[in-house]
Design a protein around this motif. Structure first.
Motif, PDB file in Angstrom:
ATOM      1  N   ALA A 134       0.804  -1.132  -0.076  1.00 43.48           N
ATOM      2  CA  ALA A 134       0.223  -0.151  -0.130  1.00 43.48           C
ATOM      3  C   ALA A 134       0.789   1.122   0.080  1.00 43.48           C
ATOM      4  O   ALA A 134       1.612   1.711   1.028  1.00 43.48           O
ATOM      5  CB  ALA A 134      -1.016  -0.051   1.145  1.00 43.48           C
ATOM      6  N   ASP A 135       1.297   1.630  -1.279  1.00 41.36           N
ATOM      7  CA  ASP A 135       2.385   2.673  -1.250  1.00 41.36           C
ATOM      8  C   ASP A 135       1.903   3.974  -1.793  1.00 41.36           C
ATOM      9  O   ASP A 135       2.659   4.907  -2.067  1.00 41.36           O
ATOM     10  CB  ASP A 135       3.350   2.173  -2.377  1.00 41.36           C
ATOM     11  CG  ASP A 135       2.937   1.995  -3.638  1.00 41.36           C
ATOM     12  OD1 ASP A 135       1.657   2.119  -3.932  1.00 41.36           O
ATOM     13  OD2 ASP A 135       3.686   1.657  -4.401  1.00 41.36           O
ATOM     14  N   GLN A 136       0.562   4.434  -1.796  1.00 41.08           N
ATOM     15  CA  GLN A 136       0.051   5.597  -2.056  1.00 41.08           C
ATOM     16  C   GLN A 136       0.267   6.055  -3.577  1.00 41.08           C
ATOM     17  O   GLN A 136       0.645   7.303  -3.560  1.00 41.08           O
ATOM     18  CB  GLN A 136       0.164   6.640  -1.082  1.00 41.08           C
ATOM     19  CG  GLN A 136      -0.370   6.524   0.382  1.00 41.08           C
ATOM     20  CD  GLN A 136       0.335   5.477   1.111  1.00 41.08           C
ATOM     21  OE1 GLN A 136       1.461   5.260   1.451  1.00 41.08           O
ATOM     22  NE2 GLN A 136      -0.562   4.515   1.744  1.00 41.08           N
ATOM     23  N   GLY A 137       0.636   5.052  -4.304  1.00 38.22           N
ATOM     24  CA  GLY A 137       0.564   5.501  -5.868  1.00 38.22           C
ATOM     25  C   GLY A 137       2.113   5.861  -6.104  1.00 38.22           C
ATOM     26  O   GLY A 137       2.657   6.051  -7.300  1.00 38.22           O
ATOM     27  N   GLU A 138       3.127   5.158  -5.381  1.00 39.59           N
ATOM     28  CA  GLU A 138       4.618   5.699  -5.631  1.00 39.59           C
ATOM     29  C   GLU A 138       4.959   4.556  -6.928  1.00 39.59           C
ATOM     30  O   GLU A 138       5.677   5.026  -7.655  1.00 39.59           O
ATOM     31  CB  GLU A 138       5.274   5.011  -4.227  1.00 39.59           C
ATOM     32  CG  GLU A 138       5.224   6.224  -3.362  1.00 39.59           C
ATOM     33  CD  GLU A 138       6.210   5.826  -2.008  1.00 39.59           C
ATOM     34  OE1 GLU A 138       7.093   5.179  -2.148  1.00 39.59           O
ATOM     35  OE2 GLU A 138       5.932   6.459  -1.061  1.00 39.59           O
ATOM     36  N   CYS A 139       4.475   3.377  -6.790  1.00 40.42           N
ATOM     37  CA  CYS A 139       4.997   2.223  -7.885  1.00 40.42           C
ATOM     38  C   CYS A 139       4.481   3.011  -9.128  1.00 40.42           C
ATOM     39  O   CYS A 139       5.017   2.819 -10.137  1.00 40.42           O
ATOM     40  CB  CYS A 139       4.413   0.976  -7.270  1.00 40.42           C
ATOM     41  SG  CYS A 139       5.262  -0.359  -8.526  1.00 40.42           S
ATOM     42  N   LEU A 140       3.015   3.174  -9.111  1.00 45.93           N
ATOM     43  CA  LEU A 140       2.438   3.907 -10.115  1.00 45.93           C
ATOM     44  C   LEU A 140       3.105   4.915 -10.955  1.00 45.93           C
ATOM     45  O   LEU A 140       3.440   4.821 -12.149  1.00 45.93           O
ATOM     46  CB  LEU A 140       0.931   4.263  -9.997  1.00 45.93           C
ATOM     47  CG  LEU A 140       0.322   4.818 -11.136  1.00 45.93           C
ATOM     48  CD1 LEU A 140       0.042   3.780 -12.066  1.00 45.93           C
ATOM     49  CD2 LEU A 140      -1.266   5.113 -10.480  1.00 45.93           C
ATOM     50  N   GLN A 141       3.718   5.681  -9.979  1.00 48.96           N
ATOM     51  CA  GLN A 141       4.407   6.890 -10.474  1.00 48.96           C
ATOM     52  C   GLN A 141       5.768   6.607 -11.117  1.00 48.96           C
ATOM     53  O   GLN A 141       5.944   6.954 -12.166  1.00 48.96           O
ATOM     54  CB  GLN A 141       4.821   7.963  -9.392  1.00 48.96           C
ATOM     55  CG  GLN A 141       5.373   9.196  -9.806  1.00 48.96           C
ATOM     56  CD  GLN A 141       5.497  10.289  -8.637  1.00 48.96           C
ATOM     57  OE1 GLN A 141       5.211   9.866  -7.478  1.00 48.96           O
ATOM     58  NE2 GLN A 141       5.715  11.417  -9.022  1.00 48.96           N
ATOM     59  N   ARG A 142       6.384   5.536 -10.484  1.00 54.19           N
ATOM     60  CA  ARG A 142       7.624   5.336 -11.012  1.00 54.19           C
ATOM     61  C   ARG A 142       7.356   4.541 -12.465  1.00 54.19           C
ATOM     62  O   ARG A 142       8.035   4.612 -13.314  1.00 54.19           O
ATOM     63  CB  ARG A 142       8.335   4.057 -10.171  1.00 54.19           C
ATOM     64  CG  ARG A 142       8.959   4.526  -9.147  1.00 54.19           C
ATOM     65  CD  ARG A 142       9.881   3.658  -8.241  1.00 54.19           C
ATOM     66  NE  ARG A 142       9.618   2.578  -7.950  1.00 54.19           N
ATOM     67  CZ  ARG A 142       8.740   2.374  -6.776  1.00 54.19           C
ATOM     68  NH1 ARG A 142       8.853   3.270  -5.834  1.00 54.19           N
ATOM     69  NH2 ARG A 142       8.251   1.098  -6.476  1.00 54.19           N
ATOM     70  N   TRP A 143       6.400   3.712 -12.535  1.00 51.63           N
ATOM     71  CA  TRP A 143       6.068   3.161 -13.789  1.00 51.63           C
ATOM     72  C   TRP A 143       5.829   3.892 -15.161  1.00 51.63           C
ATOM     73  O   TRP A 143       6.100   4.004 -15.914  1.00 51.63           O
ATOM     74  CB  TRP A 143       5.080   2.189 -13.674  1.00 51.63           C
ATOM     75  CG  TRP A 143       5.596   0.876 -13.031  1.00 51.63           C
ATOM     76  CD1 TRP A 143       6.654   0.571 -12.335  1.00 51.63           C
ATOM     77  CD2 TRP A 143       4.852  -0.688 -13.181  1.00 51.63           C
ATOM     78  NE1 TRP A 143       6.701  -0.716 -11.734  1.00 51.63           N
ATOM     79  CE2 TRP A 143       5.705  -1.659 -12.317  1.00 51.63           C
ATOM     80  CE3 TRP A 143       3.611  -1.050 -13.754  1.00 51.63           C
ATOM     81  CZ2 TRP A 143       5.285  -2.694 -12.226  1.00 51.63           C
ATOM     82  CZ3 TRP A 143       3.567  -2.397 -13.949  1.00 51.63           C
ATOM     83  CH2 TRP A 143       4.141  -3.282 -13.140  1.00 51.63           C
ATOM     84  N   GLN A 144       5.026   4.957 -14.557  1.00 52.30           N
ATOM     85  CA  GLN A 144       4.408   6.101 -15.513  1.00 52.30           C
ATOM     86  C   GLN A 144       5.767   6.843 -16.176  1.00 52.30           C
ATOM     87  O   GLN A 144       6.037   7.091 -17.050  1.00 52.30           O
ATOM     88  CB  GLN A 144       3.619   6.964 -14.965  1.00 52.30           C
ATOM     89  CG  GLN A 144       2.191   6.315 -14.735  1.00 52.30           C
ATOM     90  CD  GLN A 144       1.381   7.479 -13.684  1.00 52.30           C
ATOM     91  OE1 GLN A 144       1.695   8.155 -12.883  1.00 52.30           O
ATOM     92  NE2 GLN A 144       0.159   7.176 -13.909  1.00 52.30           N
ATOM     93  N   GLN A 145       6.621   6.872 -15.284  1.00 56.16           N
ATOM     94  CA  GLN A 145       7.950   7.512 -15.675  1.00 56.16           C
ATOM     95  C   GLN A 145       8.980   6.684 -16.351  1.00 56.16           C
ATOM     96  O   GLN A 145       9.704   6.991 -17.398  1.00 56.16           O
ATOM     97  CB  GLN A 145       8.741   8.202 -14.446  1.00 56.16           C
ATOM     98  CG  GLN A 145       7.982   9.302 -13.791  1.00 56.16           C
ATOM     99  CD  GLN A 145       8.687   9.768 -12.398  1.00 56.16           C
ATOM    100  OE1 GLN A 145       9.591   9.037 -12.011  1.00 56.16           O
ATOM    101  NE2 GLN A 145       8.238  10.762 -11.889  1.00 56.16           N
ATOM    102  N   ASN A 146       9.036   5.394 -16.068  1.00 53.65           N
ATOM    103  CA  ASN A 146      10.025   4.406 -16.434  1.00 53.65           C
ATOM    104  C   ASN A 146       9.713   3.357 -17.352  1.00 53.65           C
ATOM    105  O   ASN A 146      10.712   2.731 -17.871  1.00 53.65           O
ATOM    106  CB  ASN A 146      10.852   3.701 -15.274  1.00 53.65           C
ATOM    107  CG  ASN A 146      11.548   5.058 -14.369  1.00 53.65           C
ATOM    108  OD1 ASN A 146      12.374   5.698 -14.862  1.00 53.65           O
ATOM    109  ND2 ASN A 146      11.125   4.985 -13.214  1.00 53.65           N
ATOM    110  N   MET A 147       8.485   3.000 -17.590  1.00 50.65           N
ATOM    111  CA  MET A 147       7.865   2.000 -18.521  1.00 50.65           C
ATOM    112  C   MET A 147       8.509   2.418 -19.905  1.00 50.65           C
ATOM    113  O   MET A 147       8.225   3.476 -20.098  1.00 50.65           O
ATOM    114  CB  MET A 147       6.509   1.832 -18.218  1.00 50.65           C
ATOM    115  CG  MET A 147       6.323   0.559 -17.285  1.00 50.65           C
ATOM    116  SD  MET A 147       7.019  -0.916 -17.686  1.00 50.65           S
ATOM    117  CE  MET A 147       6.429  -1.895 -16.216  1.00 50.65           C
TER     118      MET A 147
END
Length: 278
Positions: A185-198
């Motif tokens: 439960a990371d409050q969207g941190e992983c989503l943000q990383r993926w949006q930047q790096n995928m």
């Protein structure tokens, strides 16, 4: 779930100690450490850390000293995971919550690198070097009938494995979608990383199946683990149980998913089952 609805990549069967995706995440770091002349490895983890367990095993086999900075206190009895780490030669350094939160800071990592004369690996093997090793997973994401998979699903912590795999698939020109199931439960941190790096837009991240956060294993997940034990497919409570739960729930919500060619990646971590009553 009928396992015939998908394929499962059993990375848990690679090795009893260096289990699952951990060996891949360590490969790039080991190469960087050698290139930079380091003869000791240091990393971070909790008292049931699969990453520290795998690092200790690598250190023992390659005769490389290892140091584990552990979230916790030295007066607390060691978990079975930490007992294993210590038995495999890892020096354990305990850090309270206030100190451990610094583990991502470059200055703190440099301080530890200098103090222990060690190459510092980010928690969970994350970072560009961790992704580099995980790119090798792409070669195992091929069906025996030569038809490409439509989707490859993975449980996600730091997201390192999924990012490395996605970059390799993109480089190969694959149209395979990478699907992550966040175990945190990371409050969207992983989503943000993926949006930047995928490397492409062909991915999806489910953030609603963590069951309360990292390491949370309610009764519904325990029942799922017991059900898969009966099918000779052991799951760990932290990552893979959440992966299989998410896939089952999505099959109910989207019946067309059953028509797709799907690969679920079993990322190992079974030693962590010892921390739970299943």
């Amino acid at each position: 779930m009928n396992l015939s609805a998908c394929d499962v990549l059993r990375l848990d069967q690679i090795d009893a100690q260096i289990s699952g995706n951990k060996v891949f995440k360590l490969l790039g770091h080991l190469q960087r450490a050698e290139e930079q002349g380091f003869t000791k490895l240091l990393s971070f983890g909790g008292p049931y850390s699969n990453h520290l367990h795998a690092l200790a095993a690598v250190g023992e086999r390659l005769d490389i000293p290892t140091v584990g900075v552990v979230r916790g206190y030295s007066h607390v009895p060691l978990t079975p995971t930490l007992e294993d780490c210590q038995a495999m030669g890892m020096a354990l350094v305990f850090a309270d919550k206030k100190t451990y939160v610094q583990r991502y800071l470059a200055d703190y990592q440099q301080q530890l690198a200098t103090e222990y004369k060690a190459y510092v690996i980010g928690e969970g093997g994350q970072g560009a070097s961790g992704e580099e090793g995980c790119e090798l997973l792409a070669r195992y994401c091929q069906r025996s009938d030569s038809l490409p998979y439509d989707e490859v699903w993975l449980a996600v912590g730091t997201g390192t494995t999924a990012l490395g795999l996605a970059k390799a698939l993109h480089r190969q020109g694959s149209q395979c979608r990478v699907v992550g199931v966040n175990a945190v439960a990371d409050q969207g941190e992983c989503l943000q990383r993926w949006q930047q790096n995928m490397p492409s837009a062909n991915w999806q991240l489910f953030d609603q199946y963590h069951h309360g956060g990292f390491g949370k294993c309610p009764e519904v997940l325990r029942a799922l683990i017991q059900r898969y034990d009966q099918q000779d497919l052991p799951l760990d409570p932290v990552y893979t149980a959440k992966l299989f739960w998410a896939y089952e729930q999505q099959l109910l919500l989207d019946p067309e998913l059953a028509e797709k060619r799907v690969l679920l990646v079993h990322s190992g971590g079974l030693q962590g089952r010892r921390g739970f009553s299943l």
